[in-house]
Design an enzyme around this catalytic site. Structure first.
Site, mmCIF file in Angstrom:
data_model
loop_
_atom_site.group_PDB
_atom_site.id
_atom_site.type_symbol
_atom_site.label_atom_id
_atom_site.label_comp_id
_atom_site.label_asym_id
_atom_site.label_seq_id
_atom_site.Cartn_x
_atom_site.Cartn_y
_atom_site.Cartn_z
ATOM 1 N N HIS A 91 -2.700 -24.856 10.008
ATOM 2 C CA HIS A 91 -1.662 -24.329 8.434
ATOM 3 C C HIS A 91 -2.308 -24.905 6.873
ATOM 4 C CE1 HIS A 91 2.125 -23.704 10.280
ATOM 5 N NE2 HIS A 91 1.550 -23.280 11.380
ATOM 6 N N GLU A 149 -1.581 -25.800 3.885
ATOM 7 C CA GLU A 149 -1.561 -27.339 3.149
ATOM 8 C C GLU A 149 -1.751 -28.231 4.063
ATOM 9 O OE1 GLU A 149 0.326 -25.507 4.587
ATOM 10 O OE2 GLU A 149 2.576 -26.448 4.958
ATOM 11 N N THR A 199 -0.625 15.868 13.816
ATOM 12 C CA THR A 199 -2.054 15.731 13.046
ATOM 13 C C THR A 199 -2.962 14.975 13.673
ATOM 14 O OG1 THR A 199 -0.020 14.602 12.054
ATOM 15 C CG2 THR A 199 -2.591 13.573 11.409
ATOM 16 N N ARG A 230 -12.202 1.990 8.362
ATOM 17 C CA ARG A 230 -14.036 2.085 7.282
ATOM 18 C C ARG A 230 -14.693 1.953 5.853
ATOM 19 N NH1 ARG A 230 -12.536 6.524 10.749
ATOM 20 N NH2 ARG A 230 -12.586 8.553 9.199
ATOM 21 N N GLY A 289 2.358 13.271 10.733
ATOM 22 C CA GLY A 289 2.914 14.407 9.478
ATOM 23 C C GLY A 289 3.848 14.291 9.019
ATOM 24 N N LEU A 348 7.521 13.870 11.428
ATOM 25 C CA LEU A 348 7.412 11.486 12.138
ATOM 26 C C LEU A 348 7.347 11.052 10.366
ATOM 27 C CD1 LEU A 348 7.332 10.173 13.322
ATOM 28 C CD2 LEU A 348 4.601 9.536 13.454
ATOM 29 N N ASN A 349 7.160 11.397 9.588
ATOM 30 C CA ASN A 349 7.515 10.804 7.753
ATOM 31 C C ASN A 349 8.857 10.891 7.270
ATOM 32 O OD1 ASN A 349 5.213 10.456 7.585
ATOM 33 N ND2 ASN A 349 4.666 11.789 5.915
#
Ligand code: AOF
Ligand code: ZN
Length: 370
Positions: free
Chosen positions: A44, A46, A190, A201, A292, A295-296
């Site tokens: 971790h 710290e 889509t 990319r 698309g 689904l949204n």
């Protein structure tokens, strides 16, 4: 604390469902050692900062953006390391929402006689770890709905054309968002229309997010580009239902996908809640939802979207049949509109990047009054 946050950010996109943590050991106004959490399984933040400070840690102040842990996980409790090193004061950005810690780390430090100063820059700390906070408390992924739209809110023409609405700079920003996410999710339409790679990319080596394609009947091709082998955070996922026969399911498994056969909703589509639980079980902590419109709509209606990022291009499309960002019926009543909070705007090339959080339930609550 700002320096700790900057340090923590270096591991963005690499820690999955673990927190981003940066830590500094400060002695006589100087940084004697610093460290950040780099990869799951490593020490971790710290512990690294204390090791870097060596004997200078004695009597020093530890500054970090998250409460030190006090449990045995993959590594021993950090509170023990902090106490043993002789740290006198701990300045911590926020309480660790992990139920195994949740204030117990601070208690342990105070019991050992250390001074604890907290919270510090809590909104910034919570925002940096918005993914971790959501996942550790719900076991569901943090979902960012990303949209590229015209100024009148359309994401495609009536013929389904959507490449490209936004400019090159905005598209580059989307690849940065993909690189940060554990998974990138799209609907079957889509994939059939654009055949996207769903990779990040950026012109440098990154581990690409896991594609998640939602297709209740497996109409997509097992030769789709998102299934091509590349260095990813895990196998591509195809989320489907029993409506896709066993032959189709086998074809996608053979093509290298992990096929999730999930329950159906009332319309026979993939039940998105069950899907998000399944992704959570696979330790997918963040999802970039890229459409698309259908689904949204399902994801928003199910209350599964946490944050919205809309790239707005300076063009108008118009037309009743142009695609809106979110499909479905839409409510009849204005008071049924989904309220967003914390709206902010930034220019990206010729476009605007708008960011907001779902609900008045702030993803990034303001600090509690002392
Ligand atoms: C991290 N990195 O720098 C800090 C963490 O499984 P473990 O042992 O690595 O423990 C993970 C938990 O430790 C994590 O959920 C969080 O509560 C706490 N702090 N974790 O991965 C760090 N400081
Ligand atoms: Zn720890």
């Amino acid at each position: 604390m700002r320096r700790a946050l900057r340090l923590a950010r270096r591991a963005e996109g690499e820690v999955g469902h673990y927190p981003l943590v940066g830590a500094l050991v400060v002695k006589a106004g100087r940084v004697a050692g610093q460290g950040y959490f780099q990869l799951p399984g490593e020490p971790h933040a710290e512990v690294k900062a204390i090791a870097a400070a060596g004997t200078k840690a004695r009597g020093a102040t530890l500054v970090l953006n998250l409460e030190p842990c006090c449990h045995w996980g993959r590594t021993p409790p950090c509170t023990d390391t902090v106490i043993r090193a002789g740290i006198r004061r701990v300045v911590a950005g926020m309480t660790d929402p992990n139920p195994k810690v949740a204030g117990n780390g601070f208690r342990r430090l105070r019991q050992a006689g250390l001074e604890v100063v907290t919270p510090v820059l809590e909104p910034e700390c919570r925002r940096l770890n918005e993914v971790f906070v959501k996942f550790i408390t719900t076991r569901l992924p943090f979902v960012v709905l990303k949209v590229g739209a015209t100024l009148d809110g359309k994401i495609a023409t009536r013929a389904g054309e959507s490449r490209w609405i936004t400019g090159a700079a905005a598209r580059r920003e989307v690849h940065r968002l993909r690189a940060k996410a554990d998974a990138v999710m799209v609907g079957a339409a889509t994939v059939m229309r654009d055949d996207p790679e769903l990779t990040a990319r950026l012109g440098k080596k990154v581990r690409h997010p896991r594609p998640v394609v939602v297709d209740e009947a497996l109409r997509i091709s097992p030769r789709s580009r998102f299934l091509r082998p590349c260095p990813r955070k895990g196998k591509p996922i195809v989320a489907t239902t029993r409506r896709a026969g066993p032959k189709r399911i086998r074809a996608f498994a053979a093509a290298g996908a992990e096929v999730l056969v999930l329950p159906q909703d009332r319309q026979g589509r993939v039940d998105v809640r069950a899907m998000m639980r399944a992704l959570g079980e696979r330790e997918i902590a963040s999802v970039l939802l890229e459409g698309g419109a259908e689904l949204n709509a399902s994801m928003v209606a199910a209350g599964l979207v946490d944050k919205v990022i809309v790239f707005v291009a300076p063009k108008l499309l118009g037309g009743w049949k142009s695609r809106p960002m979110i499909g479905g019926q839409g409510p009849a009543r204005l008071r049924k509109a989904l309220p967003l909070s914390g709206l902010s705007a930034r220019r990206v090339g010729e476009d605007l990047m708008l960011t907001a959080y779902v609900g008045a339930r702030l993803a990034v609550p303001l600090p509690k009054k002392a």
